[in-house]
Design a protein around this motif. Structure first.
Motif, PDB file in Angstrom:
ATOM      1  N   SER A 105      11.958  -6.352 -11.884  1.00 14.46           N
ATOM      2  CA  SER A 105      12.613  -5.661 -13.008  1.00 14.46           C
ATOM      3  C   SER A 105      12.879  -4.186 -12.717  1.00 14.46           C
ATOM      4  N   GLY A 106      12.144  -3.592 -11.783  1.00 14.78           N
ATOM      5  CA  GLY A 106      12.279  -2.164 -11.528  1.00 14.78           C
ATOM      6  C   GLY A 106      13.429  -1.786 -10.633  1.00 14.78           C
ATOM      7  N   GLY A 107      13.943  -2.700  -9.868  1.00 12.13           N
ATOM      8  CA  GLY A 107      15.052  -2.414  -8.976  1.00 12.13           C
ATOM      9  C   GLY A 107      14.653  -1.659  -7.729  1.00 12.13           C
ATOM     10  N   GLU A 108      13.354  -1.578  -7.442  1.00 13.96           N
ATOM     11  CA  GLU A 108      12.879  -0.829  -6.282  1.00 13.96           C
ATOM     12  C   GLU A 108      13.485  -1.360  -4.992  1.00 13.96           C
ATOM     13  N   ALA A 109      13.491  -2.661  -4.824  1.00 16.65           N
ATOM     14  CA  ALA A 109      14.040  -3.244  -3.591  1.00 16.65           C
ATOM     15  C   ALA A 109      15.538  -2.971  -3.480  1.00 16.65           C
ATOM     16  N   LEU A 110      16.263  -3.133  -4.575  1.00 22.83           N
ATOM     17  CA  LEU A 110      17.708  -2.897  -4.557  1.00 22.83           C
ATOM     18  C   LEU A 110      18.019  -1.456  -4.172  1.00 22.83           C
ATOM     19  N   TRP A 111      17.348  -0.491  -4.807  1.00 19.96           N
ATOM     20  CA  TRP A 111      17.633   0.907  -4.528  1.00 19.96           C
ATOM     21  C   TRP A 111      17.155   1.324  -3.139  1.00 19.96           C
ATOM     22  N   THR A 112      16.096   0.694  -2.652  1.00 17.01           N
ATOM     23  CA  THR A 112      15.668   0.958  -1.278  1.00 17.01           C
ATOM     24  C   THR A 112      16.740   0.493  -0.307  1.00 17.01           C
ATOM     25  N   ILE A 113      17.286  -0.688  -0.542  1.00 16.77           N
ATOM     26  CA  ILE A 113      18.342  -1.218   0.323  1.00 16.77           C
ATOM     27  C   ILE A 113      19.576  -0.319   0.270  1.00 16.77           C
TER      28      ILE A 113
END
Length: 139
Positions: A105-113
């Motif tokens: 839900s936090g989008g950490e992986a998406l924003w890291t990518i």
């Protein structure tokens, strides 16, 4: 040799090529199946280790150090600011992503990518600009 003979002699080569493709595809299938099984087994073991914050923190520090050195040296050589700016935005995005919750839900992986891709584009632009820059000698 007439047209019928040349057509017939061309078919085995074509069929042979298709066979090679099929054998290659079969080999890739085997590799995929074995690799998937091994990775699933390893992920259950190493999953906890890979999710620890220290892995992300060390990775970011290494990315920052490499970015400063590579992008900085590139800028000194070619004097183009865009590669460094794109790289810095990527590093900033990666750093910001570490502040987000480490779940879906936090989008950490998406924003890291997104940050990693921006950083890679910055390095690519830097490498191209350095390759095109005239060689200068400093006294």
């Amino acid at each position: 040799m007439n047209a019928a003979t040349s057509t017939l002699s061309a078919r085995p080569r074509h069929a042979s090529g298709l066979d090679r493709w099929a054998i290659g595809l079969s080999g890739l299938c085997v590799v995929h199946c074995v690799t998937s099984s091994v990775l699933i087994a390893l992920m259950s073991t190493a999953g906890g280790l890979l999710a620890t914050p220290i892995i992300h923190e060390v990775g970011l520090v290494v990315a920052i150090l490499l970015g400063v050195v590579a992008l900085g040296r590139g800028f000194l050589r070619h004097r183009r600011v865009v590669p460094a700016l794109v790289g810095v935005v990527g590093l900033g995005t990666m750093g910001w992503a570490m502040t987000l919750p480490h779940d879906a839900s936090g989008g950490e992986a998406l924003w890291t990518i997104v940050g990693v891709v921006l950083l890679a584009v910055g390095h690519l632009l830097n490498e191209r600009a350095a390759r095109l820059a005239p060689v200068t000698t400093t006294p």
